[in-house]
Write a protein that holds these residues in place. Structure first.
Motif, short mmCIF file in Angstrom:
data_model
loop_
_atom_site.label_atom_id
_atom_site.label_comp_id
_atom_site.label_asym_id
_atom_site.label_seq_id
_atom_site.Cartn_x
_atom_site.Cartn_y
_atom_site.Cartn_z
N CYS A 20 -16.48 -29.01 -83.09
CA CYS A 20 -17.86 -29.33 -83.48
C CYS A 20 -18.08 -29.16 -84.98
CB CYS A 20 -18.84 -28.45 -82.70
SG CYS A 20 -19.04 -28.91 -80.97
N LEU A 21 -17.43 -28.17 -85.57
CA LEU A 21 -17.56 -27.97 -87.02
C LEU A 21 -17.00 -29.17 -87.77
CD1 LEU A 21 -18.34 -26.17 -89.40
CD2 LEU A 21 -16.13 -25.02 -89.18
N PHE A 22 -15.85 -29.66 -87.35
CA PHE A 22 -15.29 -30.85 -88.00
C PHE A 22 -16.18 -32.07 -87.76
CE2 PHE A 22 -11.09 -28.55 -87.88
CZ PHE A 22 -10.90 -28.55 -89.24
N TRP A 23 -16.74 -32.17 -86.57
CA TRP A 23 -17.67 -33.26 -86.26
C TRP A 23 -18.89 -33.20 -87.18
CZ3 TRP A 23 -22.77 -33.39 -84.52
CH2 TRP A 23 -23.22 -34.60 -84.01
N ALA A 24 -19.41 -31.99 -87.39
CA ALA A 24 -20.56 -31.82 -88.27
C ALA A 24 -20.22 -32.17 -89.71
CB ALA A 24 -21.07 -30.39 -88.17
N LEU A 25 -19.05 -31.73 -90.18
CA LEU A 25 -18.64 -32.04 -91.55
C LEU A 25 -18.51 -33.54 -91.79
CD1 LEU A 25 -16.00 -29.19 -92.01
CD2 LEU A 25 -18.14 -29.44 -93.30
N LYS A 26 -18.17 -34.26 -90.74
CA LYS A 26 -18.07 -35.71 -90.85
C LYS A 26 -19.44 -36.37 -90.88
CE LYS A 26 -16.32 -39.84 -88.49
NZ LYS A 26 -15.60 -40.37 -87.29
N VAL A 155 -33.23 -30.51 -84.22
CA VAL A 155 -32.49 -31.28 -83.21
C VAL A 155 -31.23 -30.51 -82.87
CG1 VAL A 155 -31.34 -33.44 -82.63
CG2 VAL A 155 -33.35 -33.46 -84.13
N ILE A 156 -31.06 -30.15 -81.59
CA ILE A 156 -29.83 -29.48 -81.16
C ILE A 156 -28.86 -30.56 -80.70
CG2 ILE A 156 -28.78 -27.85 -79.57
CD1 ILE A 156 -31.43 -26.41 -79.37
N HIS A 157 -27.69 -30.60 -81.32
CA HIS A 157 -26.66 -31.59 -80.98
C HIS A 157 -25.58 -30.92 -80.13
CE1 HIS A 157 -28.07 -34.56 -84.04
NE2 HIS A 157 -28.45 -33.46 -84.67
N THR A 158 -25.12 -31.62 -79.11
CA THR A 158 -24.06 -31.11 -78.22
C THR A 158 -22.97 -32.19 -78.10
OG1 THR A 158 -25.33 -31.92 -76.31
CG2 THR A 158 -25.60 -29.60 -76.91
N PRO A 159 -22.13 -32.32 -79.11
CA PRO A 159 -21.13 -33.41 -79.12
C PRO A 159 -20.16 -33.38 -77.94
CG PRO A 159 -21.24 -32.31 -81.26
CD PRO A 159 -22.03 -31.48 -80.31
N LEU A 160 -20.01 -32.21 -77.31
CA LEU A 160 -19.01 -32.08 -76.23
C LEU A 160 -19.64 -32.07 -74.84
CD1 LEU A 160 -16.83 -29.19 -77.75
CD2 LEU A 160 -16.82 -31.63 -78.32
N MET A 161 -20.95 -32.24 -74.75
CA MET A 161 -21.65 -32.02 -73.50
C MET A 161 -21.04 -32.77 -72.32
SD MET A 161 -23.93 -30.48 -71.74
CE MET A 161 -24.98 -29.67 -72.93
N ASN A 164 -14.65 -33.84 -71.03
CA ASN A 164 -13.78 -32.82 -70.45
C ASN A 164 -12.84 -32.32 -71.54
OD1 ASN A 164 -11.60 -34.64 -70.65
ND2 ASN A 164 -11.97 -35.43 -68.58
N LYS A 165 -11.98 -31.36 -71.21
CA LYS A 165 -11.14 -30.76 -72.25
C LYS A 165 -10.17 -31.78 -72.87
CE LYS A 165 -11.90 -26.48 -73.41
NZ LYS A 165 -13.35 -26.57 -73.24
N ALA A 166 -9.66 -32.68 -72.05
CA ALA A 166 -8.76 -33.71 -72.61
C ALA A 166 -9.51 -34.58 -73.62
CB ALA A 166 -8.19 -34.56 -71.48
N GLU A 167 -10.75 -34.91 -73.31
CA GLU A 167 -11.54 -35.74 -74.21
C GLU A 167 -11.96 -34.96 -75.46
OE1 GLU A 167 -13.55 -38.67 -70.84
OE2 GLU A 167 -14.40 -36.68 -71.22
N THR A 168 -12.09 -33.64 -75.33
CA THR A 168 -12.37 -32.82 -76.51
C THR A 168 -11.17 -32.80 -77.45
OG1 THR A 168 -13.92 -31.42 -75.27
CG2 THR A 168 -12.99 -30.49 -77.30
N TRP A 169 -9.96 -32.72 -76.88
CA TRP A 169 -8.75 -32.84 -77.71
C TRP A 169 -8.69 -34.22 -78.35
CZ3 TRP A 169 -6.26 -28.92 -79.43
CH2 TRP A 169 -6.10 -27.76 -78.67
#
Length: 219
Positions: A20-26, A155-161, A164-169
């Motif tokens: 999520c940190l990398f997602w936010a930095l992007k 705004v609360i963002h939940t990029p992984l909501m 699944n774990k494979a999709e998070t990787w």
């Protein structure tokens, strides 16, 4: 538009929050991270978060939440409580009552102080352990409550909501950070960085997702 705005990431130094940190930095022009010290079982978690934030040049806040440790004894805060999954509908011993409620609330207070309108958290309803405070309905409800409580517009963002774990990787790989997340993060309930102990519920879930992604099952 978001590139001009500021965000706070609720950050533990684990796989999900680091992704999520990398997602936010992007996606945001300015990013800060907040880690909560609730006297968790493995102090290495906080050190891991510090190291990652330092390497990435992200301003890092560490807030004292030791009261949570007193109020909610569980396997993540007590060495004498066994890490085990829930049975017969019970929650796992790793569930910390009120944790995300408090974390996101205090992240909102901090966001107001530093001028951020966006709060990012790695909670997930797809591959979760039944924790009620990881559900989408909870996050949406708290988002409304935060805004009403401070007369603001977070705004609360939940990029992984819904991943699944494979999709998070897969998301970490899409961000060009799969190896970093694999080698630098701490997910293991036994406090072992990277691939962990391989036996605790968190490690089993993490490895299963990684194996699934690397096998090509996720496109």
């Amino acid at each position: 538009m978001l590139k001009q705005e500021k965000a706070i990431v609720v950050f533990s130094g684990g796989q999900d929050s680091t992704t999520c940190l990398f997602w936010a930095l992007k996606n945001f022009g300015e990013v800060e991270a907040v880690t909560f010290d609730y006297n968790q079982r493995h102090r290495l978690e906080i050190e891991c978060a510090k190291n990652i934030a330092n390497e990435l040049g992200v301003r890092h806040h560490i807030l004292d939440m030791s009261l949570l440790n007193q109020l909610a004894p569980n396997a993540l805060t007590r060495s004498d409580i066994e890490v085990k999954e829930g049975v017969d509908g019970e929650l796992p011993s790793t569930f910390v009552p009120g944790r995300n409620l408090l974390f996101l609330s205090f992240a909102g207070v901090l966001a107001r102080q530093v001028g951020a309108k966006h709060i990012i958290t790695g909670v997930c309803e797809t591959d979760f352990s039944g924790y009620p405070d990881c559900r989408d309905i909870f996050v949406k409800s708290l988002n409304v409550t935060l805004n009403l409580s401070m007369d603001d517009h977070f705004v609360i963002h939940t990029p992984l909501m819904w991943l699944n774990k494979a999709e998070t990787w897969a998301l970490a790989d899409e961000l060009g950070k799969l190896d970093y997340v694999r080698e630098k993060t701490l997910t293991c309930y036994n406090g072992i960085i990277a691939d962990g102990c391989g036996e605790c519920p968190a490690c089993v879930l993490r490895k299963r997702g990684l194996d699934e992604y690397l096998s090509g099952a996720v496109k």
